[in-house]
Structure formats: structure tokens, C-alpha cells
Design a protein around this motif. Structure first.
Motif, mmCIF file in Angstrom:
data_model
loop_
_atom_site.group_PDB
_atom_site.id
_atom_site.type_symbol
_atom_site.label_atom_id
_atom_site.label_comp_id
_atom_site.label_asym_id
_atom_site.label_seq_id
_atom_site.Cartn_x
_atom_site.Cartn_y
_atom_site.Cartn_z
ATOM 1 N N GLU A 79 0.844 -1.191 0.000
ATOM 2 C CA GLU A 79 0.000 0.000 0.000
ATOM 3 C C GLU A 79 0.881 1.243 0.000
ATOM 4 O O GLU A 79 1.971 1.249 0.591
ATOM 5 N N HIS A 80 0.419 2.260 -0.680
ATOM 6 C CA HIS A 80 1.179 3.497 -0.836
ATOM 7 C C HIS A 80 0.905 4.416 0.336
ATOM 8 O O HIS A 80 -0.258 4.751 0.625
ATOM 9 N N LEU A 81 1.966 4.851 1.017
ATOM 10 C CA LEU A 81 1.837 5.726 2.173
ATOM 11 C C LEU A 81 2.351 7.122 1.843
ATOM 12 O O LEU A 81 3.020 7.332 0.821
ATOM 13 N N GLU A 82 2.041 8.054 2.702
ATOM 14 C CA GLU A 82 2.526 9.420 2.520
ATOM 15 C C GLU A 82 4.052 9.446 2.530
ATOM 16 O O GLU A 82 4.697 8.698 3.253
ATOM 17 N N TRP A 111 6.248 2.572 0.394
ATOM 18 C CA TRP A 111 5.370 1.437 0.125
ATOM 19 C C TRP A 111 5.516 0.452 1.263
ATOM 20 O O TRP A 111 6.626 0.144 1.704
ATOM 21 N N PRO A 154 -1.995 6.689 4.848
ATOM 22 C CA PRO A 154 -2.058 6.307 3.438
ATOM 23 C C PRO A 154 -1.994 7.522 2.523
ATOM 24 O O PRO A 154 -2.435 8.620 2.885
ATOM 25 N N ALA A 155 -1.456 7.309 1.329
ATOM 26 C CA ALA A 155 -1.401 8.378 0.340
ATOM 27 C C ALA A 155 -2.809 8.735 -0.122
ATOM 28 O O ALA A 155 -3.766 7.970 0.068
ATOM 29 N N ASP A 176 -4.209 8.784 -2.969
ATOM 30 C CA ASP A 176 -4.824 7.945 -3.998
ATOM 31 C C ASP A 176 -4.930 6.484 -3.597
ATOM 32 O O ASP A 176 -5.340 5.646 -4.399
ATOM 33 N N GLU A 177 -4.560 6.148 -2.366
ATOM 34 C CA GLU A 177 -4.498 4.737 -1.988
ATOM 35 C C GLU A 177 -5.873 4.089 -1.979
ATOM 36 O O GLU A 177 -6.058 2.970 -2.468
ATOM 37 N N ARG A 178 -6.872 4.754 -1.420
ATOM 38 C CA ARG A 178 -8.210 4.166 -1.354
ATOM 39 C C ARG A 178 -8.776 3.932 -2.752
ATOM 40 O O ARG A 178 -9.364 2.881 -3.040
ATOM 41 N N LYS A 197 -7.068 0.890 -4.342
ATOM 42 C CA LYS A 197 -7.556 -0.374 -3.784
ATOM 43 C C LYS A 197 -8.923 -0.742 -4.376
ATOM 44 O O LYS A 197 -9.154 -1.897 -4.755
ATOM 45 N N THR A 231 -5.347 -7.709 -0.686
ATOM 46 C CA THR A 231 -6.304 -6.614 -0.887
ATOM 47 C C THR A 231 -7.606 -7.083 -1.510
ATOM 48 O O THR A 231 -8.697 -6.747 -1.041
#
Length: 327
Positions: free
Chosen positions: A199-202, A206, A264-265, A267-269, A272, A306
Motif C-alpha cells: 500500500e502506498h503511504l505518505e 510502500w 495512506p497516500a 490515492d491509496e483508497r 484499492k 487486498t
């Protein structure tokens, strides 16, 4: 997080000193206390810290103490038998290095790689299996007497006349368990390579979490770092309290039971949801086979996959269902 050295790098980067074969494992008996199995004790068991270096230190101690322990296991899982004395073997990095050199030089690098892989297994008998294999491999490849050798005086002290691949003797009772555990560890590594989800974080980080049945994070880091290139990532093994950290150029391992991560970044939601919708869209209704899916994707891994999280109670999404999940 307090970094500790990467075991994968330590094992691969150890030197290739070409001293005599017997020095690697059997010399320097004075470095370890002599055998103390006496009195009512009929057997001895070795406990170590659960690391590869600790296991190799236990192998060294067995040679140095002139003992043949019936069990070699991490301290946390060792169950003493009736009439068995337990000896706690401290980790000695110099002794571990000498054992590695001795195994690699006498039996070949493949033999040491197999021992290293088995040391990552969660099987409580993995230490004993590795120790029995080393005993067998070293005895099977013991160099012959130098006095009758035509190359005596010109070989530089390194004899290869008797080397044979002990791993090829798959039916031997000291080899077969080692190959079975090694195969199980690599199977678990392969599952993680398939089903690890990042998952992409701020901040551009990753992150992936996993719960493998073997300590396979050291075996994953080279593979993922080659694919992420310069992008930093963290793989956290929640079951073994171990995190592999890649900072864009090199990786290391950290012993920790918790991580302080950014959120989370933005755009992460959306990513997913898009991935889950793609997963459902490509499903073939007529080929839906939940039993086969559980066989190839064990349910113990679903909480970190996911596309399957919505199939677990309490993780449903407010999104329209389009067909079933693919088999």
C-alpha cells in the motif's frame, strides 16, 4: 526502529578463507568449555537464540565439546526429554563464520545454502535437522590422508578429491528431512512473492505486512528491491516481529513488534477499490471454485490480500458486486 544487521547480507558476504578443511569446524576446542554430560544425564540438548549464527555456533560447540546432542533447537521451543541436560549455547560470530567456511569449502556452497534456508524454518526440529546434516556432510567429505596424494605439496592445503554432493543422496535419513524443510521454506517464499500486497503511504513509502509460516523476509528483500529500484519500501512480518527495510539503495532487517508509519497516500483508497473491481470483473462465473482458490491461496493469507479482504467478515465494501471472485 533500531536496525540490526541483515542476516541475508551477512550470510552472503562472509569471507572465503582457504585454510585447511578441518580448521573451519573442529579446531580451537579451547574456545568452548569441555563436555559436562555426567551424573544422571544420558543425553544433551543445545539451545540457541534462533538465528543462523546461533545455529552455527551450536554446531561449532558440538565439535569443540566432543558431544553429539540429540536435540538442537531455539531456546523458546526446546522441550527437554527425561534424563536430558540442556546447554545454552551463546552466539559466537567468529565460530559461526568458521563453520560456514568449513561447510562451504568441504561440502560446497550449495550445502551451506541449504543449511541457511532450513535455519529460517518454523519447524521446531529444524535446528536438529541442520545439525545432523552438517555432521553427515562433513564426515562424507572428509579429506583423505595427504601423504599418499600425488598432489601433496602443490594443492595449497585445499583438497577436492573427496568432495561429493551429499544433497544428491535424497534418501539418506540425514538429507531427506533437510530437503523437505528447505522446500517448505522456499514454497512459503514463493507464496509471499505472489500474494504480498503493498500500500502506498505518505512520503512515497510502500508498505506490506505478512504472516508467513517461515522467516522468509530475508529471502524476499533482494527480489523486491530489484523491482522497486529506487522506491523505498518496508515488509513487516507480524508473526516473527521482523521488518525488512529498503531505503532505495540497500536493505537491512529490524527486530520490532510495532511500526510507526505515515498515513495512506491520497490515492491509496481509489487504487484499492480499482484493483478489487478489476479482480471481480475478470471473474468467470462458470469456473467459480472456492475450494481450489483456498488450495492455491491459503485462507490464512487472506487478511493481507487486498482483493480478498472484502470476503472476510467485517470488511465488506459499499460497492456493487459484479460476478464472483475468480478461482
Amino acid at each position: 526502529m533500531t536496525p540490526r544487521p541483515a542476516r541475508g547480507h551477512e550470510a552472503d558476504g562472509m569471507g572465503q578463507d582457504r585454510r585447511h578443511d578441518e580448521e573451519g569446524v573442529e579446531a580451537s576446542h579451547a574456545a568452548v568449555a569441555p563436555s559436562s554430560v555426567d551424573g544422571p544425564f544420558l543425553e544433551v540438548a543445545y539451545g540457541y537464540d534462533g538465528t543462523l549464527e546461533g545455529l552455527l555456533s551450536a554446531v561449532f560447540a558440538a565439535y569443540a565439546r566432543h558431544e553429539d546432542p540429540t536435540d538442537v533447537a531455539p531456546n523458546g521451543v526446546l522441550q527437554p526429554r527425561l534424563g536430558q541436560m540442556v546447554v545454552d549455547i551463546p552466539t559466537d560470530f567468529d565460530a559461526a563464520l568458521r563453520v560456514q567456511r568449513g561447510i562451504s569449502r568441504t561440502c560446497g556452497p550449495a550445502a551451506f545454502d541449504a543449511v541457511k534456508t532450513v535455519s529460517l524454518s518454523d519447524d521446531p526440529h529444524a535446528g536438529t535437522v541442520a545439525y545432523r546434516f552438517v555432521r553427515h556432510a562433513m564426515a562424507a567429505n572428509k579429506p583423505p590422508a595427504c601423504g599418499t596424494c600425488a598432489r601433496h605439496g602443490s594443492c595449497g592445503g585445499v583438497c577436492t578429491r573427496s568432495r561429493r554432493s551429499v544433497l544428491a543422496d535424497v534418501a539418506h535419513p540425514a538429507v531427506q528431512p533437510l530437503l523437505r524443510l528447505s522446500r517448505a521454506v522456499y514454497n512459503e517464499r514463493h507464496r509471499m512473492m505472489q500474494f504480498l500486497r503493498f500500500e502506498h503511504l505518505e512520503g512515497g513509502l510502500w508498505f506490506a505486512r505478512c504472516n508467513p509460516q517461515a522467516n522468509v523476509v530475508p529471502l524476499l528483500m533482494d527480489w523486491f528491491s530489484g523491482r522497486f529500484n529506487t522506491q523505498p519500501f518496508v515488509i513487516h512480518d507480524e508473526g516473527h516481529d521482523l521488518a525488512g527495510v529498503y531505503e532505495g539503495s540497500d536493505w537491512y532487517l529490524v527486530r520490532t513488534d510495532r511500526l510507526d508509519l505515515p498515513g495512506p497516500a491520497a490515492d491509496e483508497r481509489a487504487m484499492k477499490d480499482a484493483w478489487k473491481r478489476f479482480y471481480r470483473t475478470i471473474a468467470v462465473e462458470s469456473r467459480y471454485n472456492p475450494e481450489l482458490r483456498r488450495q492455491f491461496m491459503p485462507k490464512r493469507l487472506w487478511k493481507n490480500i487486498t482483493e480478498l479482504q472484502e470476503d472476510l467478515p467485517g470488511n465488506e465494501l459499499d460497492m456493487p458486486t459484479q460476478g464472483r471472485s475468480p478461482s
